[in-house]
Design a protein around this motif. Structure first.
Motif, short mmCIF file in Angstrom:
data_model
loop_
_atom_site.label_atom_id
_atom_site.label_comp_id
_atom_site.label_asym_id
_atom_site.label_seq_id
_atom_site.Cartn_x
_atom_site.Cartn_y
_atom_site.Cartn_z
N LEU A 1 0.69 -1.23 0.06
CA LEU A 1 -0.17 -0.11 0.11
C LEU A 1 0.99 1.19 0.11
O LEU A 1 0.30 2.54 -0.06
N GLN B 1 8.09 -5.53 7.47
CA GLN B 1 7.39 -6.81 7.51
C GLN B 1 7.82 -7.98 8.04
O GLN B 1 7.41 -8.63 8.67
N ILE C 1 4.88 -8.38 10.96
CA ILE C 1 3.43 -7.74 10.69
C ILE C 1 3.09 -7.95 9.17
O ILE C 1 3.89 -7.93 8.56
N PRO C 2 1.72 -8.03 9.36
CA PRO C 2 1.47 -8.30 7.75
C PRO C 2 1.70 -7.09 6.79
O PRO C 2 1.71 -6.02 7.38
N SER C 3 2.01 -7.49 5.69
CA SER C 3 2.54 -6.40 4.47
C SER C 3 1.43 -5.25 4.59
O SER C 3 1.68 -4.06 4.43
N PHE C 4 0.04 -5.64 4.69
CA PHE C 4 -0.99 -4.69 4.55
C PHE C 4 -0.78 -3.60 5.59
O PHE C 4 -0.83 -2.27 5.37
N MET C 5 -0.56 -3.94 6.81
CA MET C 5 -0.02 -2.86 7.78
C MET C 5 1.21 -2.11 7.78
O MET C 5 1.18 -0.92 7.81
N ALA C 6 2.26 -3.03 7.46
CA ALA C 6 3.48 -2.50 7.40
C ALA C 6 3.44 -1.53 6.32
O ALA C 6 4.00 -0.36 6.57
N LEU D 1 0.99 0.12 4.97
CA LEU D 1 0.11 1.32 5.38
C LEU D 1 0.79 2.43 6.11
O LEU D 1 0.78 3.39 5.77
N GLY D 2 1.68 1.68 7.15
CA GLY D 2 2.44 2.64 7.97
C GLY D 2 3.53 3.45 6.96
O GLY D 2 3.67 4.84 7.09
#
Lengths: 322, 338
Positions: free
Chosen positions: B85, B134, B139-144, B146-147
């Motif tokens: 993201l 990640q 932590i999932p790539s989605f959240m990593a 996003l940050g």
């Protein structure tokens, strides 16, 4: 004897994991109070609750979809569409505009679920696409402009902006929705089925759970709550616009994950999402309170987000982190 | 195993003699996105023959340049089964660096092409940061990502001070303005990025490992693939492509501002997915993505030519994604759709 102690240690470990997000929330409040005394006043906390309400309602809806192992990227478009419908219909039909706007959300939630389940399109793509469809409809309805809710319409939205016994009405609405969602997930067949589908779809199918129906209901809930959030947002801002909620999609998903719900599904709940939403909005408000440069706020927010997820996420149930 | 699946396919295919079944058989498999693209071109040309004029084709190539370069990077991440993201954050970082280091109207730097190198390096570093976060913090790539998106966007807005800065280095602006063989230089850069991505995917160990990890991470690990290294390198590679895209975007617009990257993430994901790369990973590739980018751009161009209201275009694009994906999904491999 040995097996009981094993179970007990597992239980305590699970309890500890579940307690991390609330601990983080308290720690954040204390840090901000120390950095900028006066944060812990009733007035600020009421403001915090009022500002978290919309984010929480969106996040509570998307929690249902994440729990079944999917994702809903259409919530921001659905919320914006609801705000447009509300702003357009309020002068004409008054209070009846609320149910119409919310029904619109329900309809598009069911549409997302239908596309996902019947056409077998992965939920990420299905809701990305339905989000585009809904955003287009909102643009077309509003003719690409923001619609101001005029004086006549504002009479019908005043109750949302008011307070009940000192507590903002929006916070109460969010609390009621949160409680209903919490009990729906815990004590209804649908809630149990959702967790089962998210934890292991083949097993859920084999156990005779109606997986397609469970999934469609989850998307319908998500769409409905997104629309409710959109109407509240429109009432608070006295305006409806096709991109009103555009900045809320990713924070809502972040709230769910920071709260400790697994993005792979099957683990988590609405109570955790409430904590997650509070964490997200405390970080946002706290930055303003401490006085961080407005242009640098996103940098801090991103860093805190990564840290928060790294601390709160429960890795024991995720085999492969993708 | 393969025979079983083939048997299943023929049985299921035969059991559904309806029109939709026929359309699905015709479009199932690898050729589906290409058929969609050709059908689109034919339909639009019939409706408005000026679509096929060289001037319009060049316009399509030009507006595909940035999405194509972005989508090249994103394809590798989606092949891994992850998601990136940070597209908009990395792109705006690259655009900010190139604009601030090359000749501009906000400071007295004029490092010329060094600015381009620095921009791509900065964006690559953002990619590596995503990969490290990640894999190391698990932590999932989605959240990593996003940050990392917020961090990248925040840094670039902070450095630009919230205003738009104009890019005035003539040789970098030439990426958009000068032409070679009738096509803007930016298009050639994008084609070069495509060639590079093809080479990486089909002729390097990293490319094969990415597909292997996306197909089945546990099996890849058991076979001796260093999954962490592959993930980190893939995210770095994606950042590299986002950097090139950022330079192209800054050259095309002639400036950089807070909204230079708006909407590019979803456009890139759409292109990758419409091209037929599965979000579950391990299936598809950069050639699919080329076709996906062209489908999205041709559709947008066609709707303008046909005079479709700009408000409805998003709706049409959404319906198009559903149709493309629903028709081209290989359902035998997808018993569970998430």
């Amino acid at each position: 004897m040995n097996s009981t102690s094993n179970i007990r240690s597992l239980l305590t470990a699970g309890w500890l994991q579940g307690a991390i997000p609330p601990i983080l929330l308290v720690a954040l409040i204390l840090i901000i109070e120390l950095a900028a005394p006066g944060f812990l006043s009733g007035e600020t906390l009421m403001l915090l609750l009022a500002n978290t309400a919309v984010l929480f309602i969106l996040a509570a809806g998307v929690t249902f979809v994440i729990l079944i192992g999917g994702i809903d990227l259409s919530i921001q478009a659905v919320a914006s569409l609801a705000s447009v419908i509300l702003a357009q219909l309020l002068p004409g039909i008054g209070m009846a505009a609320f149910p119409v706007a919310i029904l619109g959300g329900l309809l598009f939630g069911i549409l997302s679920g239908y596309v996902h389940v019947r056409l077998k399109v992965p939920s990420f793509v299905a809701t990305l696409a339905t989000g585009g469809v809904v955003a287009g409809i909102a643009l077309w309805l509003a003719d690409g402009r923001a619609i101001t809710i005029e004086e006549a319409g504002r009479e019908n939205t005043a109750w949302i902006n008011g307070t009940v016994a000192g507590v903002p009405a929006v916070a109460l609405i969010a609390a009621v929705i949160g409680l209903v969602a919490f009990f729906a997930l815990r004590y209804t067949p649908f809630g149990r089925h959702s967790l089962a589908v998210g934890a292991g779809e083949p097993a859920a199918l084999a156990a005779g759970i109606n997986v397609p129906r469970t999934k469609i209901i989850a998307f319908a809930v998500s769409g409905t709550l997104a629309a409710i959030a959109g109407t509240i947002l429109a009432a608070r801002l006295s305006s409806g616009s096709p991109n009103l909620a555009n900045q809320l999609l990713l924070p809502a998903i972040a709230a769910v994950i920071v709260g400790g719900t697994a993005i792979t599904g099957g683990l988590g709940g609405v109570a955790r999402t409430a904590v997650g939403a509070l964490i997200i909005s405390i970080v946002r408000i706290g930055m303003t309170f401490i006085g961080i440069n407005i242009f640098a706020e996103n940098v801090v927010f991103g860093a805190v987000l990564i840290t928060a997820v790294a601390i709160t996420i429960d890795r024991s149930k995720i085999a492969i982190i993708k | 195993m393969t025979a079983d699946i083939d048997n299943l396919k023929s049985v299921r295919g035969a059991a559904r003699p309806s029109l939709i079944g026929a359309a699905r058989r015709l479009t199932s498999g690898r050729a589906a996105p290409l058929l969609v693209l050709i059908a689109l071109c034919v339909l639009i040309t019939i409706a408005n023959p000026s679509f096929i004029e060289p001037r319009n084709l060049i316009r399509i190539a030009n507006s595909s340049a940035v999405p194509l370069t972005l989508a090249m990077g994103l394809t590798f991440i989606i092949l891994l089964g992850s998601i990136d993201l940070s597209v908009e954050g990395s792109l705006s970082i690259a655009a900010m660096v190139v604009v601030l280091l090359a000749t501009n109207d906000a400071n007295s730097n004029h490092f010329g092409w060094f600015a381009v190198v620095a921009a791509i390096a900065a964006s690559t570093a953002m990619g590596f940061a995503s990969g490290l976060v990640q894999t190391m913090l698990r932590i999932p790539s989605f959240m990593a990502t996003l940050g990392v998106w917020f961090i990248g966007l925040g840094i670039s807005v902070y450095m630009l001070g919230g205003s738009a800065v104009r890019l005035m280095d003539p040789s970098i602006r030439d990426l958009a303005l000068a032409r070679f063989l009738g096509l803007p230089l930016g298009v050639w850069v994008a084609l070069g990025a495509f060639g590079l991505a093809c080479t990486i995917q089909y002729y390097t160990r990293l490319g094969r490992h990415i597909v292997a990890v996306g197909g089945a991470e546990d099996l890849a690990e058991l076979s001796g693939v260093n999954v962490r290294r592959v993930r980190i390198l893939a995210f770095g590679l994606a950042g590299f492509f986002f950097g090139i895209a950022g330079v192209l975007a800054a050259a095309q617009l002639g400036r950089s501002d807070a909204v230079i990257a708006d909407g590019r993430l979803f456009a890139a994901v759409t292109a990758v997915v419409v091209g037929g790369t599965a979000l579950t990973g391990g299936e598809g590739g950069v050639i699919n993505t080329l076709i996906g980018v062209l489908i999205v751009t041709v559709l947008g161009n066609g709707m303008i030519l046909l005079g479709v209201s700009p408000y409805v275009q998003q709706t049409v694009q959404g319906l198009m994604i559903i149709a493309a994906v629903a028709l081209s999904l290989d359902r035998q491999r997808l018993q569970i759709v998430k």
